[in-house]
Design a protein around this motif. Structure first.
Motif, mmCIF file in Angstrom:
data_model
loop_
_atom_site.group_PDB
_atom_site.id
_atom_site.type_symbol
_atom_site.label_atom_id
_atom_site.label_comp_id
_atom_site.label_asym_id
_atom_site.label_seq_id
_atom_site.Cartn_x
_atom_site.Cartn_y
_atom_site.Cartn_z
ATOM 1 N N GLU A 216 0.826 -1.200 0.000
ATOM 2 C CA GLU A 216 0.000 0.000 0.000
ATOM 3 C C GLU A 216 0.864 1.255 0.000
ATOM 4 O OE1 GLU A 216 -2.328 -3.395 1.492
ATOM 5 O OE2 GLU A 216 -0.391 -2.565 2.080
ATOM 6 N N ILE A 217 1.919 1.280 0.820
ATOM 7 C CA ILE A 217 2.780 2.463 0.853
ATOM 8 C C ILE A 217 3.627 2.542 -0.415
ATOM 9 C CG2 ILE A 217 4.743 3.507 2.057
ATOM 10 C CD1 ILE A 217 3.423 2.739 4.673
ATOM 11 N N ALA A 218 4.070 1.396 -0.924
ATOM 12 C CA ALA A 218 4.802 1.412 -2.194
ATOM 13 C C ALA A 218 3.922 1.984 -3.308
ATOM 14 C CB ALA A 218 5.266 0.002 -2.555
ATOM 15 N N ARG A 219 2.642 1.612 -3.303
ATOM 16 C CA ARG A 219 1.731 2.167 -4.303
ATOM 17 C C ARG A 219 1.464 3.647 -4.034
ATOM 18 N NH1 ARG A 219 -0.529 -1.932 -7.705
ATOM 19 N NH2 ARG A 219 1.280 -3.289 -7.977
ATOM 20 N N GLY A 220 1.515 4.054 -2.771
ATOM 21 C CA GLY A 220 1.409 5.476 -2.455
ATOM 22 C C GLY A 220 2.568 6.262 -3.038
ATOM 23 N N ILE A 221 3.772 5.698 -2.970
ATOM 24 C CA ILE A 221 4.952 6.333 -3.569
ATOM 25 C C ILE A 221 4.764 6.449 -5.084
ATOM 26 C CG2 ILE A 221 7.413 6.028 -4.029
ATOM 27 C CD1 ILE A 221 7.618 4.658 -1.273
ATOM 28 N N ARG A 222 4.265 5.369 -5.684
ATOM 29 C CA ARG A 222 4.023 5.392 -7.143
ATOM 30 C C ARG A 222 3.020 6.483 -7.512
ATOM 31 N NH1 ARG A 222 0.212 2.221 -10.349
ATOM 32 N NH2 ARG A 222 0.987 1.943 -12.499
ATOM 33 N N ASP A 223 1.954 6.616 -6.724
ATOM 34 C CA ASP A 223 0.959 7.654 -6.993
ATOM 35 C C ASP A 223 1.583 9.048 -6.928
ATOM 36 O OD1 ASP A 223 -0.965 5.741 -7.310
ATOM 37 O OD2 ASP A 223 -1.829 5.978 -5.302
ATOM 38 N N LEU B 179 4.745 9.819 -7.504
ATOM 39 C CA LEU B 179 5.566 10.009 -8.702
ATOM 40 C C LEU B 179 4.704 10.290 -9.934
ATOM 41 C CD1 LEU B 179 8.335 7.275 -8.269
ATOM 42 C CD2 LEU B 179 8.611 9.758 -8.128
ATOM 43 N N LEU B 180 3.503 9.754 -9.931
ATOM 44 C CA LEU B 180 2.591 9.982 -11.054
ATOM 45 C C LEU B 180 1.874 11.327 -10.973
ATOM 46 C CD1 LEU B 180 1.035 6.416 -11.458
ATOM 47 C CD2 LEU B 180 2.359 7.657 -13.192
ATOM 48 N N GLY B 181 2.107 12.070 -9.864
ATOM 49 C CA GLY B 181 1.547 13.409 -9.780
ATOM 50 C C GLY B 181 0.663 13.707 -8.607
ATOM 51 N N ALA B 182 0.341 12.712 -7.766
ATOM 52 C CA ALA B 182 -0.525 12.951 -6.615
ATOM 53 C C ALA B 182 0.220 13.729 -5.541
ATOM 54 C CB ALA B 182 -1.022 11.628 -6.045
ATOM 55 N N ASP B 183 -0.460 14.688 -4.923
ATOM 56 C CA ASP B 183 0.045 15.396 -3.752
ATOM 57 C C ASP B 183 -0.833 15.024 -2.560
ATOM 58 O OD1 ASP B 183 2.078 16.658 -5.091
ATOM 59 O OD2 ASP B 183 1.048 18.592 -5.278
ATOM 60 N N PRO B 184 -0.247 14.502 -1.465
ATOM 61 C CA PRO B 184 -1.055 14.116 -0.304
ATOM 62 C C PRO B 184 -1.886 15.294 0.209
ATOM 63 C CG PRO B 184 1.195 13.316 -0.078
ATOM 64 C CD PRO B 184 1.188 14.237 -1.255
ATOM 65 N N ALA B 185 -3.187 15.099 0.318
ATOM 66 C CA ALA B 185 -4.066 16.170 0.795
ATOM 67 C C ALA B 185 -3.749 16.516 2.242
ATOM 68 C CB ALA B 185 -5.527 15.724 0.667
ATOM 69 N N GLY B 186 -3.767 17.802 2.546
ATOM 70 C CA GLY B 186 -3.537 18.240 3.907
ATOM 71 C C GLY B 186 -2.086 18.271 4.321
ATOM 72 N N VAL B 187 -1.158 18.150 3.372
ATOM 73 C CA VAL B 187 0.278 18.145 3.664
ATOM 74 C C VAL B 187 0.931 19.332 2.972
ATOM 75 C CG1 VAL B 187 2.446 16.860 3.431
ATOM 76 C CG2 VAL B 187 0.303 15.635 3.914
ATOM 77 N N ASP C 236 0.869 5.304 -15.911
ATOM 78 C CA ASP C 236 -0.513 5.281 -15.442
ATOM 79 C C ASP C 236 -1.255 4.116 -16.077
ATOM 80 O OD1 ASP C 236 -2.795 5.959 -14.162
ATOM 81 O OD2 ASP C 236 -3.201 7.782 -15.309
ATOM 82 N N GLY C 237 -1.721 3.179 -15.241
ATOM 83 C CA GLY C 237 -2.496 2.054 -15.745
ATOM 84 C C GLY C 237 -1.704 0.812 -16.062
ATOM 85 N N ALA C 238 -0.378 0.851 -15.892
ATOM 86 C CA ALA C 238 0.436 -0.334 -16.189
ATOM 87 C C ALA C 238 1.734 -0.277 -15.380
ATOM 88 C CB ALA C 238 0.749 -0.414 -17.678
ATOM 89 N N LEU C 239 2.333 -1.454 -15.202
ATOM 90 C CA LEU C 239 3.655 -1.539 -14.585
ATOM 91 C C LEU C 239 4.710 -1.547 -15.680
ATOM 92 C CD1 LEU C 239 2.897 -4.278 -11.900
ATOM 93 C CD2 LEU C 239 2.820 -1.797 -11.622
ATOM 94 N N VAL C 240 5.903 -1.056 -15.325
ATOM 95 C CA VAL C 240 6.967 -0.878 -16.313
ATOM 96 C C VAL C 240 8.066 -1.914 -16.093
ATOM 97 C CG1 VAL C 240 8.765 0.685 -17.144
ATOM 98 C CG2 VAL C 240 6.493 1.586 -16.545
ATOM 99 N N ILE C 241 8.541 -2.513 -17.190
ATOM 100 C CA ILE C 241 9.755 -3.314 -17.183
ATOM 101 C C ILE C 241 10.707 -2.658 -18.168
ATOM 102 C CG2 ILE C 241 10.791 -5.579 -17.590
ATOM 103 C CD1 ILE C 241 8.071 -6.833 -17.048
#
Length: 700
Positions: free
Chosen positions: A539-546, A548-556, A579-584
């Motif tokens: 879950e946190i690894a996916r949070g890091i990915r989000d 990098l994809l442009g998400a900014d944590p709300a309230g931070v 976005d939408g796929a994993l990269v190799i």
């Protein structure tokens, strides 16, 4: 006072709540807890740190104690840390004194004279640890059945700290043996801050009992101020010390770090800047920690640098600021630390992140992304605790002197500690001398005495493992503890240790007694402990990915430095996410890198399943897995298809022999079961399946 819960409390407690505490009402959790607890229901009480959980449990139990005329030790209050017990004892003792009841503490640091008094006078509430409880059961000097004859209820503080660790299985096993000894179930009440799966946590605490139970977690007032969360990228511990020294002058600041080494180094760096600074971690002596924590609690313009030892509710007075160096590994840990602030009227919960590296900045933002979306880790019991099952068999044999071989599991009632391999474990111990048998009973064997019998079987009664440590002494003053490595590494000049935020020159090492003698010095010391925590969750690894994809944590809030660091990372690492796929893709060394963003455990699982694709013996992290460089794009696609089909099987990762030796009580297990237990604990099958269910794009 119109609270319905308040109206059900004992009248004497009502009087003192109003007149001694000066409260004009019970908090929501305290109000809701009165009816179910006084009715004998099991419960999980959830509230932020300083949310009144202790009173929510103790006030109804004291009410029940008086109305039902309980006598003797009727309530056990169990904590994961002795320091937390010591901290709570005066408060709980004050509450019990209101109704003429007595509270005492029993753990490893309590003198034999106090224990003798407890056995003779039997307080109404006993604060203790699971290890001390088991010591009572096996001790020849304690008549446990008589001592605990009046026991009715058990309160488990910081229950999440037990449930996600082997100590949780040990706690449940000891409680089950006490219930068997007494011939009745005990009311069980657990207390915690926010967890992701409270209903499952309640079921775990009940240990297989089908009893009435409730989760009590009143919703937080929507008018509550949003916490002040700021992330800064400072680049080094020296820069962090500069920021800590420069900001918030006159305030009391609690600085969290996630290693003892960093606590020592940062503590000295802050102190060198003229700031009154204290240090607290598990390798300091009890006296050193108490002195630091007490001085910090009474001071104002000061800093204390601590590991998680100050995360679990130990009172260090009113705090102005919490500062987090880098990122805690979990959202749950962050919530515990955040909850140390904002306790005074008009104040706001706050946390300043000072990140020492680009990666730690990214990890902090990934964790905060999960937090901002309301996600908190579920508390999951450690799987397949066969070594704890082995420990319990030996402990039960030690307790009863003769463990019946027929229906031997009955001592643990309905607790699901033993699986289909448990008879194999018992047979192994019988055939290898850990247990002897005679006339249908088993008793402690020579091998168990040799391996676990030191210090009156204390090795058997402590279920957690720590590296061997040396006691550091300045004259007769005990400073703390260090591991062997810091005493054996080659150094130029004198060997100087950093402990308690101060430097100590080693004058003599008593290798036989494990004592290190030191004297104070101005030479820069060195701190070192071996600690390898598991990597981030999926879950946190996916949070890091989000992020990098442009998400900014709300309230931070991000400082200018943190924002610049993040934008640079998004640019540098843009090829790692899609976005939408994993990269190799090929990395800078021309190796294939599979960016799974699955967490360390799921990546470890994938490495075992896709062994034909994955480079063996690599260091597995949370973000990616390295594949063989000579694979073609077609090879990778075909290999992944094969793994998805399941035709390659679902093998567990290989486990190193040294790791098996490091599993406490592994000597009492067949080696194959010890390896399987360890392998099961380092994987995440569900996370690996998530990755395999997603599209992976190969950039050749």
């Amino acid at each position: 006072m119109t609270s319905s819960g308040f109206d059900q409390l004992n009248p004497v407690l009502q009087h003192h709540v109003v007149n001694s505490l000066g409260w004009n009402g019970l908090r929501p959790l305290q109000d809701e807890a009165v009816a179910p607890i006084t009715a004998g229901s099991d419960a999980i009480l959830l509230a932020p740190t300083a949310g009144g959980k202790t009173e929510a449990a103790i006030f109804p139990l004291l009410t029940r104690m008086e109305s039902e005329r309980w006598t003797g030790i009727s309530v056990l209050y169990i904590c994961p840390l002795k320091a937390l017990l010591n901290n709570l004892q005066p408060r709980i003792a004050g509450y019990s004194d209101w109704v003429g009841r007595q509270t005492e503490t029993w753990h490893g640091d309590i003198s034999s004279s106090v224990r003798t008094q407890i056995k003779r006078e039997r307080p109404d509430i006993l604060l203790t640890t699971p290890e001390s409880l088991e010591s009572m059961l096996v001790s020849e000097s304690v008549a446990a059945a008589d001592l605990l004859d009046g026991l009715q209820a058990v309160v488990v503080d910081e229950v999440h700290a037990f449930a996600g660790d082997d100590r949780g299985w040990h706690l449940l096993a000891v409680l089950a043996r006490i219930e068997t000894l007494l011939g009745r179930p005990l009311q069980r009440i657990g207390m915690s801050a926010t967890v992701g799966n409270p209903a499952e946590l309640l079921g775990w605490l009940q240990g297989g009992h089908k009893r009435q139970g409730q989760v009590l977690a009143p919703s937080v007032d929507v008018a509550t101020k949003r916490p002040d969360i700021t992330v800064d990228a400072v680049g080094s511990s020296e820069n962090a010390a500069k920021v800590i020294a420069a900001l918030h002058a006159g305030e009391k600041r609690l600085v969290f770090v996630d290693s003892r080494r960093l606590a020592e180094e940062l503590g000295k760096q802050v102190r060198d800047r003229g700031i009154t600074t204290f240090v607290s971690h598990s390798s300091l002596s009890v006296a050193e920690r108490r002195e630091s924590e007490q001085a910090f609690a009474e001071a104002r313009d000061c800093v204390i640098v601590a590991t998680s030892t100050l995360e679990l509710g130990i009172d260090v007075g009113d705090l102005d600021r919490v500062i987090q160096i880098n990122s805690p590994r979990t959202v749950s840990s962050f919530l515990q630390r955040l909850g140390r602030t904002g306790r005074r009227a008009g104040s706001t919960r706050n946390c300043l992140f000072l990140c020492l590296t680009d990666q730690s900045t990214l990890e902090a933002l990934g964790m905060l992304q999960c937090w901002s979306q309301g996600w908190v880790e579920p508390v999951v019991a450690t799987p397949e605790p066969r070594h704890i099952a082995a420990q319990q068999i030996l402990a039960a044999a030690l307790q009863t002197r003769r463990l019946p071989l027929a229906d031997w599991r009955t001592a643990w009632g309905s607790l699901p500690l033993f699986d289909s391999t448990s008879q194999q474990i018992l047979d192994h111990m019988l055939s290898n001398g850990f247990l002897e048998q005679d006339a249908g009973s088993a008793f402690i064997g020579i091998e168990a005495e040799k391996v676990f019998g030191r210090r009156h079987f204390m090795e058997l009664l402590a279920v957690f493992t720590a590296a061997p440590e040396f006691t550091v002494l300045a004259g007769r003053q005990e400073i703390g503890f260090v591991e062997t490595a810091v005493l054996t590494d080659e150094v130029e000049g004198p060997r100087v240790l950093l402990l308690g935020g101060r430097s100590w020159k080693v004058t003599h090492i008593d290798w036989k007694r494990r004592h290190v003698y030191v004297e104070a010095t101005d030479i820069q010391g060195r701190a070192k402990w071996s600690s390898v925590p598991d990597g981030a969750s999926i879950e946190i690894a996916r949070g890091i990915r989000d992020v990098l994809l442009g998400a900014d944590p709300a309230g931070v809030t991000l400082t200018g430095r943190a924002r610049a660091t993040l934008e640079s990372l998004r640019d540098v690492r843009r090829s790692h996410v899609s976005d939408g796929a994993l990269v190799i893709e090929r990395d800078e060394r021309d190796d294939w890198r599979w960016w799974t963003w699955a967490g360390a455990r799921a990546n470890r699982t994938l490495a075992a399943w896709a062994s034909n694709l994955v480079v063996p013996r690599q260091r597995i992290g949370a973000e990616s897995v390295r594949l063989h460089r000579d694979l073609s794009v077609a090879d990778i696609r075909d290999g992944l298809a094969e793994v998805r089909s399941g035709s390659t099987g679902r093998p567990l990762p290989a486990v190193d022999t040294a790791a098996v030796r490091g599993l406490k009580f592994s000597a009492a297990l067949p080696e194959s079961l010890a390896r399987r237990t360890l392998a099961t604990r380092i994987v995440n099958v569900a996370g690996a399946e998530i990755v395999l269910g997603e599209q992976s794009v190969v950039h050749g």
